[in-house]
Design an enzyme around this catalytic site. Structure first.
Site, mmCIF file in Angstrom:
data_model
loop_
_atom_site.group_PDB
_atom_site.id
_atom_site.type_symbol
_atom_site.label_atom_id
_atom_site.label_comp_id
_atom_site.label_asym_id
_atom_site.label_seq_id
_atom_site.Cartn_x
_atom_site.Cartn_y
_atom_site.Cartn_z
ATOM 1 N N CYS A 278 0.806 -1.228 0.000
ATOM 2 C CA CYS A 278 0.000 0.000 0.000
ATOM 3 C C CYS A 278 0.837 1.275 0.000
ATOM 4 O O CYS A 278 0.824 2.027 -0.972
ATOM 5 C CB CYS A 278 -0.917 0.007 1.221
ATOM 6 S SG CYS A 278 -2.169 -1.257 1.122
HETATM 7 N N1 LIG Z 1 -2.795 -6.021 1.819
HETATM 8 C C1 LIG Z 1 -3.190 -4.917 2.401
HETATM 9 O O1 LIG Z 1 -2.803 -4.634 3.530
HETATM 10 C C2 LIG Z 1 -4.162 -3.964 1.724
HETATM 11 C C3 LIG Z 1 -4.758 -2.965 2.516
HETATM 12 C C4 LIG Z 1 -5.650 -2.098 1.925
HETATM 13 C C5 LIG Z 1 -5.911 -2.199 0.560
HETATM 14 N N2 LIG Z 1 -5.310 -3.153 -0.199
HETATM 15 C C6 LIG Z 1 -5.644 -3.200 -1.625
HETATM 16 O O2 LIG Z 1 -6.523 -4.291 -1.867
HETATM 17 C C7 LIG Z 1 -6.277 -4.873 -3.145
HETATM 18 C C8 LIG Z 1 -5.960 -6.342 -2.974
HETATM 19 O O3 LIG Z 1 -4.792 -6.466 -2.188
HETATM 20 P P1 LIG Z 1 -4.380 -7.813 -1.459
HETATM 21 O O4 LIG Z 1 -3.297 -7.442 -0.511
HETATM 22 O O5 LIG Z 1 -5.585 -8.531 -0.975
HETATM 23 O O6 LIG Z 1 -3.757 -8.614 -2.703
HETATM 24 P P2 LIG Z 1 -3.407 -10.178 -2.757
HETATM 25 O O7 LIG Z 1 -2.379 -10.326 -3.818
HETATM 26 O O8 LIG Z 1 -3.163 -10.704 -1.381
HETATM 27 O O9 LIG Z 1 -4.775 -10.831 -3.244
HETATM 28 C C9 LIG Z 1 -5.343 -10.596 -4.494
HETATM 29 C C10 LIG Z 1 -5.959 -11.893 -4.997
HETATM 30 O O10 LIG Z 1 -6.618 -11.608 -6.230
HETATM 31 C C11 LIG Z 1 -6.451 -12.739 -7.077
HETATM 32 N N3 LIG Z 1 -6.738 -12.322 -8.452
HETATM 33 C C12 LIG Z 1 -5.953 -11.681 -9.333
HETATM 34 N N4 LIG Z 1 -6.628 -11.419 -10.469
HETATM 35 C C13 LIG Z 1 -7.885 -11.923 -10.296
HETATM 36 C C14 LIG Z 1 -9.043 -11.949 -11.098
HETATM 37 N N5 LIG Z 1 -9.070 -11.411 -12.316
HETATM 38 N N6 LIG Z 1 -10.144 -12.535 -10.597
HETATM 39 C C15 LIG Z 1 -10.140 -13.087 -9.358
HETATM 40 N N7 LIG Z 1 -9.065 -13.083 -8.552
HETATM 41 C C16 LIG Z 1 -7.951 -12.495 -9.013
HETATM 42 C C17 LIG Z 1 -5.034 -13.192 -6.803
HETATM 43 O O11 LIG Z 1 -4.848 -14.524 -7.201
HETATM 44 C C18 LIG Z 1 -4.948 -12.994 -5.285
HETATM 45 O O12 LIG Z 1 -5.326 -14.150 -4.594
HETATM 46 C C19 LIG Z 1 -5.130 -4.054 -3.742
HETATM 47 O O13 LIG Z 1 -5.655 -3.052 -4.546
HETATM 48 C C20 LIG Z 1 -4.470 -3.450 -2.527
HETATM 49 O O14 LIG Z 1 -3.819 -2.235 -2.843
HETATM 50 C C21 LIG Z 1 -4.446 -4.050 0.374
#
Ligand SMILES: NC(=O)c1ccc[n+]([C@@H]2O[C@H](COP(=O)([O-])OP(=O)(O)OC[C@H]3O[C@@H](n4cnc5c(N)ncnc54)[C@H](O)[C@@H]3O)[C@@H](O)[C@H]2O)c1
Length: 438
Positions: A278
């Site tokens: 992030c």
């Molecule tokens: N990790 C954090 O602390 C956090 C906090 C706030 C916001 N975010 C935001 O949330 C979003 C997700 O982050 P995350 O940390 O959960 O990522 P992550 O990589 O842990 O999880 C994302 C998941 O999406 C899946 N994926 C990818 N393309 C896909 C598709 N077309 N259809 C279905 N699944 C698909 C991946 O296989 C993965 O399992 C990002 O935009 C991130 O910036 C993350």
């Protein structure tokens, strides 16, 4: 006067009766905890992810996200409240769809929207009528209206009548025992008032507090303000650390004393550089977008520059500390204590430890690491395995505290190490001339 369409009324009824079929696209750090909250609130939840290995593990009752206990996944699967799949045609059976897929940066620091585009294309294909779609991936202001809405409109439906579209920023803080998905207030903004109303109603079923805002753009900007605020304040305090270092002042003592002011000051702490999915990334989504509007995001660029210099500063600090002990950096054995991007988590995405290891290896060092949360580490084509911290601390020419995990016995490290560079002030209680602080 707001008109309530048949689709909105039917969806509202299903949401309040908790008979709505909830879908989560992307079962990572954000999507999986959210899926579990709705499953535990009594909804039937289907999680869709492109990684079949994750799908298989979840259906077997396992968890790969630290903050989600396997026992909860197991229970939700056993009770028929949660199921994972890679089959996107299941979208046609859903009433609500939360999209929580990655939004990384390209090498050029431009947003990589390919995951969002792909998830939205699948959603549009099976949209039908009466569904609520909520984008949760962090992104630039305008994404929901300019990128997602046109894709969903290709289904032939009208937003606010046939389908409903919102943006809701995710604020999950991995490893934080006090604030988790259920008790972090949820901001939500829709394309139309009906969208916002349904989005807020939806979250209110499973989360403690919902904060509706007037538009998707406001909701998108909220997240960017929060993360830019952090990034810039960390940049400021990192610059303070560089200044204090030059002037021989202990920056940690300065911050602690400043934090005694009961108003108008909030402590941020310096460190080896930014990490995680992030803080190092999201502000650049904003600067990319504002550039198109002819506004340069100067604070973001400056903080990005200062924070990006920190791994280099740490390596210089190691070199100077070794020189003071009549040792050269080249051929030295450097042991990194902690490689996760922050305390008590297993996530190494964008971790400054990765940069520090590569910089040290390029300068001819032998690098080892220990981390109770990270058993192996892949970087630049090779893999490192976590070592025993005390054995390595005794052997290494210099130990570098990169992540201050709570379970590490810093006293024992301080006793056996020859030289320590502490980038987190983890050894504040062990005064010793062999400890060099940031
Ligand atoms: N990790 C954090 O602390 C956090 C906090 C706030 C916001 N975010 C935001 O949330 C979003 C997700 O982050 P995350 O940390 O959960 O990522 P992550 O990589 O842990 O999880 C994302 C998941 O999406 C899946 N994926 C990818 N393309 C896909 C598709 N077309 N259809 C279905 N699944 C698909 C991946 O296989 C993965 O399992 C990002 O935009 C991130 O910036 C993350």
């Amino acid at each position: 006067m707001q008109t309530i369409t048949i689709s909105a009324a039917a969806l509202e009824e299903k949401i309040t009766a908790r008979s709505a079929h909830v879908g989560i696209l992307g079962l990572g750090y954000v999507g999986l905890p959210l899926a579990m909250e709705f499953a535990q609130a009594g909804f039937r939840v289907t999680g869709i992810d492109i990684q079949e290995s994750k799908v298989a593990r979840l259906n077997a009752g396992e968890s790969y996200v630290q903050d989600v206990p396997a026992a909860i996944v197991k229970k939700c699967v056993a009770e028929g409240k949660f199921r994972a799949t890679s089959d996107f045609s299941e979208i046609s059976t859903l009433d609500t769809i939360n999209i929580a897929v990655p939004t990384p940066l390209r090498k050029t620091k431009d947003p990589d929207m390919s995951y969002v585009v792909s998830a939205c294309q699948q959603t549009a294909k099976y949209l039908g009528t009466g569904k609520l779609v909520i984008l949760e991936s962090t992104t630039y202001p305008g994404t929901t209206e300019e990128l997602v809405l046109p894709m969903l409109e290709l289904s032939g439906g009208k937003v606010g009548e046939d389908f409903f579209l919102c943006f809701s920023p995710e604020r999950v803080d991995p490893g934080n025992p006090q604030y988790q998905t259920a008790n972090i207030p949820k901001v939500v903004g829709g394309i139309t008032p009906a969208c916002t109303r349904l989005g807020a109603l939806f979250y209110a079923q499973a989360l403690q507090k919902v904060v509706p805002v007037s538009s998707t753009r406001v909701a998108e900007m909220v997240k960017l303000l929060e993360n830019t605020f952090r990034m810039i304040n960390i940049g400021l305090v990192n610059e303070m650390a560089l200044m204090c270092d030059r002037m021989g002042i202990n920056v940690w003592e300065v911050i602690d004393a400043a934090a005694s002011k009961p108003f108008g000051f909030m402590p941020f702490y310096p460190g080896p550089g930014l990490g995680g999915h992030c803080i190092p990334i999201d502000p650049f989504y904003l600067s990319w977008k504002t550039k198109q509007a002819g506004i340069e995001a100067r604070f973001i660029e400056l903080a990005g520059h200062i924070n990006g210099q920190m791994p280099h500063f740490v390596v210089d600090k190691i070199q100077n500390a070794l020189n003071d002990h009549a040792k050269a950096l080249r051929d030295s054995h450097i042991h990194l204590l902690g490689v996760a991007y922050k305390r008590d988590i297993d996530d190494v995405r964008e971790s400054p430890a990765l940069d520090i290891i590569l910089l040290l290896e390029r300068r001819g060092c032998r690098v080892t690491y220990s981390d109770p949360w990270v058993p192996t580490l892949r970087l630049d084509g090779h893999e490192l395995t976590a070592q025993d911290p005390l054995r390595m601390a005794a052997q290494a020419d210099c130990v570098v505290v990169v992540t201050d995990h709570r379970s590490v016995d810093y006293g024992a490290i301080a006793d056996c190490a020859k030289l320590i560079v502490d980038t987190r002030n983890a050894l504040r209680d062990y005064p010793s001339s062999k400890i060099v602080r940031l």
